[in-house]
Write an enzyme that holds these catalytic residues in place. Structure first.
Site, PDB file in Angstrom:
ATOM      1  N   GLY A  11      -5.888  -1.927 -12.302  1.00 37.38           N
ATOM      2  CA  GLY A  11      -4.818  -2.210 -11.678  1.00 37.38           C
ATOM      3  C   GLY A  11      -4.427  -2.873 -10.417  1.00 37.38           C
ATOM      4  O   GLY A  11      -5.368  -2.559  -9.518  1.00 37.38           O
ATOM      5  N   MET A  15      -2.951  -3.873  -3.101  1.00 31.99           N
ATOM      6  CA  MET A  15      -3.824  -2.877  -3.357  1.00 31.99           C
ATOM      7  C   MET A  15      -5.481  -3.106  -3.992  1.00 31.99           C
ATOM      8  O   MET A  15      -6.717  -3.187  -3.974  1.00 31.99           O
ATOM      9  CB  MET A  15      -3.438  -1.442  -2.874  1.00 31.99           C
ATOM     10  N   ARG A  35      -3.085  -4.455 -17.033  1.00 33.00           N
ATOM     11  CA  ARG A  35      -2.622  -4.409 -18.476  1.00 33.00           C
ATOM     12  C   ARG A  35      -1.962  -5.902 -18.818  1.00 33.00           C
ATOM     13  O   ARG A  35      -2.170  -5.970 -20.025  1.00 33.00           O
ATOM     14  CB  ARG A  35      -1.174  -3.379 -18.712  1.00 33.00           C
ATOM     15  N   SER A 129      -5.415   4.310   2.883  1.00 28.96           N
ATOM     16  CA  SER A 129      -3.992   3.721   3.763  1.00 28.96           C
ATOM     17  C   SER A 129      -5.191   2.495   4.648  1.00 28.96           C
ATOM     18  O   SER A 129      -5.876   2.354   5.306  1.00 28.96           O
ATOM     19  CB  SER A 129      -4.061   4.368   5.589  1.00 28.96           C
ATOM     20  N   LYS A 183      -2.139  12.478   3.083  1.00 28.29           N
ATOM     21  CA  LYS A 183      -1.574  10.475   3.268  1.00 28.29           C
ATOM     22  C   LYS A 183      -0.242  10.816   3.402  1.00 28.29           C
ATOM     23  O   LYS A 183       0.922   9.838   4.278  1.00 28.29           O
ATOM     24  CB  LYS A 183      -1.798   9.728   1.435  1.00 28.29           C
ATOM     25  N   HIS A 186       0.615  11.296   6.463  1.00 26.11           N
ATOM     26  CA  HIS A 186       0.251  10.260   7.356  1.00 26.11           C
ATOM     27  C   HIS A 186       1.466   9.675   7.967  1.00 26.11           C
ATOM     28  O   HIS A 186       2.336   8.597   8.626  1.00 26.11           O
ATOM     29  CB  HIS A 186      -0.969   9.643   7.218  1.00 26.11           C
ATOM     30  N   ASN A 187       2.443   8.929   6.123  1.00 24.87           N
ATOM     31  CA  ASN A 187       3.118   8.147   6.479  1.00 24.87           C
ATOM     32  C   ASN A 187       3.829   8.598   7.315  1.00 24.87           C
ATOM     33  O   ASN A 187       4.737   8.062   7.906  1.00 24.87           O
ATOM     34  CB  ASN A 187       3.301   7.448   4.854  1.00 24.87           C
ATOM     35  N   GLU A 190       3.470   7.597  10.844  1.00 19.63           N
ATOM     36  CA  GLU A 190       3.836   6.172  11.305  1.00 19.63           C
ATOM     37  C   GLU A 190       5.367   6.327  10.816  1.00 19.63           C
ATOM     38  O   GLU A 190       5.559   5.284  11.496  1.00 19.63           O
ATOM     39  CB  GLU A 190       3.051   5.208   9.308  1.00 19.63           C
ATOM     40  N   TYR A 191       6.168   6.779  10.057  1.00 20.30           N
ATOM     41  CA  TYR A 191       7.347   5.846  10.229  1.00 20.30           C
ATOM     42  C   TYR A 191       7.954   6.640  11.571  1.00 20.30           C
ATOM     43  O   TYR A 191       8.922   5.986  12.162  1.00 20.30           O
ATOM     44  CB  TYR A 191       9.046   7.260   9.060  1.00 20.30           C
ATOM     45  N   ARG A 442      27.641  34.361  13.164  1.00 19.28           N
ATOM     46  CA  ARG A 442      27.262  34.382  11.580  1.00 19.28           C
ATOM     47  C   ARG A 442      27.530  35.824  11.489  1.00 19.28           C
ATOM     48  O   ARG A 442      28.089  36.856   9.914  1.00 19.28           O
ATOM     49  CB  ARG A 442      25.592  35.061  11.470  1.00 19.28           C
TER      50      ARG A 442
HETATM   51  C1  6PG Z   1      -0.809   2.556   4.183  1.00 21.93           C
HETATM   52  C2  6PG Z   1       0.643   2.504   4.603  1.00 21.93           C
HETATM   53  C3  6PG Z   1       1.228   1.902   3.089  1.00 21.93           C
HETATM   54  C4  6PG Z   1       2.339   1.187   2.739  1.00 21.93           C
HETATM   55  C5  6PG Z   1       3.930   2.331   2.882  1.00 21.93           C
HETATM   56  C6  6PG Z   1       4.805   1.590   3.365  1.00 21.93           C
HETATM   57  O1  6PG Z   1      -0.643   3.636   4.924  1.00 21.93           O
HETATM   58  O2  6PG Z   1      -1.033   2.051   4.174  1.00 21.93           O
HETATM   59  O3  6PG Z   1       2.045   3.752   4.341  1.00 21.93           O
HETATM   60  O4  6PG Z   1       0.978   3.343   1.895  1.00 21.93           O
HETATM   61  O5  6PG Z   1       2.673   0.247   4.113  1.00 21.93           O
HETATM   62  O6  6PG Z   1       3.704   2.408   1.355  1.00 21.93           O
HETATM   63  O7  6PG Z   1       6.499   2.402   3.170  1.00 21.93           O
HETATM   64  P1  6PG Z   1       7.324   2.499   3.283  1.00 21.93           P
HETATM   65  O8  6PG Z   1       7.587   1.150   2.393  1.00 21.93           O
HETATM   66  O9  6PG Z   1       8.133   3.660   2.354  1.00 21.93           O
HETATM   67  O10 6PG Z   1       7.860   1.728   4.845  1.00 21.93           O
END
Ligand code: 6PG
Length: 469
Positions: A11, A15, A35, A129, A183, A186-187, A190-191, A442
């Protein structure tokens, strides 16, 4: 190519390409397959000095036979069905003891399922990440799977990982889906981090009339203080950038609709199922969804008017403090979710190690994570917000968060994540809450029963609600 490849990679998207170059740049010979054959050859042709260490494979069978046993093959394909499809075509070519590594943002449940279904072939779920730059120069990596599979990959993973003062940002965190679970969280964090930053930006722009340039300068300054982090740094850099087409600040020409691939939403759903909710991540996911509904927001603005009301004065220090307090809340919630999942899944996740491997390479890397690692090593069962150093920070900075949330409300500006963080803080310091009323309601409409504070433990009690109740 003269050397026998030590590892394979499938792939060659952004990344995958960068990870392959990273591996080769550490002197590890690698075989790659995509591919589309042209992509594979084009990639190797463009690899410059590293090309002699990268062997292009035209077929999957060619990739497999080029590798010594036990074979190690990293999948860098989009999460979901493509991973299953790739495993279905690859597994029959492999032998017992070979190892497949999934380096995508896979759902941790899929990872656990895939590991079970592969039997004698080992499967490592690897959260990676750091985006493209991290993949190329040193990502943070969260591994889940058997200790044996991790041990086989450890030398190469350690070599390619981000370095934090001599420590590689990679760890074996547990079996099965543990790595992809971490992970995912983590994301989620991140949000929340990104959303809170965006809210402060919005407050500066729409409450204080700040230009993108002033936003850039402010965030750049904050990046020299306790907020120091990759996300604060790139906020300053993106705010400073100019659109070559219009000469306007880039931020002023980008549409306010955010995309998402799903990991934040997964985090929220998982957290609710485990009764370990993360209000900051929930707010961030909600904000992204609402950002995409610009039709709804335009109609709403036409109907109710946009920002209104006076903006109370706020110092730059207040804004910085609000972000600090919000960040501590978001991370406390995130680590509590990790602790809850670890207990429920029997993973024994080393939370201090998680904080350590997030100190460099990943998107949420920050100065504060080092202190978090220390607090979590001291007592992993205690919410981070209650650790003495972080409790002291909250005591010091929540008053400013309160001023910021109040000022935004007065001006009519939404602070979904920051106000959620404040509400969470106020909830966890309210020994007697208001669910006594929920229980009464309730019981009134459904005879669900309640407990009395003066007869603890006694269940099945009902109220004197009057006629027929
Ligand atoms: C990381 C990021 C990576 C990617 C996310 C973004 O840790 O390198 O989190 O995994 O940028 O997929 O996620 P969204 O598209 O949901 O914002």
């Amino acid at each position: 190519m003269t050397k026998i490849p030590e590892i394979g990679l499938i792939g060659l998207g952004t990344m995958g390409r960068n990870l392959a170059l990273n591996i080769a740049s550490r002197g590890v010979p690698i075989a790659v397959f995509n591919r589309t054959v042209d992509t594979t050859h084009g990639f190797v042709a463009g690899a410059g000095d590293l090309a002699p260490l990268i062997a292009p494979a035209d077929t999957l069978a060619g990739l497999v036979t080029s590798l010594p046993t036990p074979r190690k093959i990293i999948l860098m394909v989009p999460a979901g069905d493509p991973v299953d499809d790739q495993i279905a075509s690859l597994a029959p070519l492999l032998s017992a003891g070979d190892i497949i590594v999934d380096g995508g943002n896979s759902d941790w449940r899929d990872t656990a399922r895939r590991e079970k279904s592969l039997g004698q072939i080992h499967f490592l779920g690897l959260g990676v990440s750091g985006g493209a730059e991290g993949a190329r120069n040193g990502p943070s990596m969260m591994a889940g799977g058997t200790a044996k599979a991790y041990a086989a990959l450890e030398p190469v993973l350690t070599a390619i990982a981000a370095d934090y003062r001599g420590a590689a940002c990679v760890a074996h965190l547990g079996p099965g889906g543990a790595g992809h679970y971490v992970k995912m969280v983590h994301n989620g964090i991140e949000y929340a981090d990104m959303q809170m930053i965006a809210e402060i930006y919005g407050l500066m722009r729409d409450g204080q009339g700040a230009s993108a340039g002033r936003v850039a300068d402010t965030f750049a300054r904050w990046n020299d203080g306790p907020l120091q982090s990759y996300l604060i740094e790139i906020t300053a850099r993106t705010a400073a950038a100019t659109d070559p087409e219009t000469a306007k600040p880039m931020l002023d020409v980008i549409a306010d609709r955010a995309g998402q691939k799903g990991t934040g939403r997964w985090t929220v759903m998982d957290a609710q199922e485990r009764a370990a909710p993360l209000s900051a991540v929930e707010a961030a996911v909600t904000a992204r969804v609402m950002s995409a509904r610009s039709d709804l927001r335009s109609t709403g603005q036409a109907l109710f008017g946009g920002v209104a009301g006076q903006m109370p004065p706020l110092s730059e220090a207040d804004l910085e403090s609000a972000l600090l307090a919000g960040k501590i809340v978001a991370y406390s919630q995130g680590f509590t979710l990790l602790a809850t999942a670890s207990a429920e899944e029997g993973w024994a996740l080393p939370l201090d190690r998680v904080a350590q491997i997030w100190r460099a390479g990943c998107i949420i890397r920050s100065a504060m994570l080092d202190d978090m690692a220390t607090a979590l090593a001291d007592d992993p069962a205690r919410p981070l917000a209650f650790a003495p150093d972080f409790a002291a920070l909250l005591q010091a900075h929540v008053p400013a968060l309160r001023r910021v949330v109040a000022a935004a409300a007065a001006r009519g500006l939404p602070l979904l994540a920051l106000s959620g963080a404040l509400a969470w803080f106020d909830t966890i310091r309210q020994a007697r809450g208001t669910a006594n009323l929920l229980q009464a309601q309730r019981d009134f409409f459904g005879a669900h029963g309640f407990e009395r504070i003066d007869r603890p433990g006694e269940t099945g009690l009902h109220g004197p609600w009057g006629d027929g109740q």
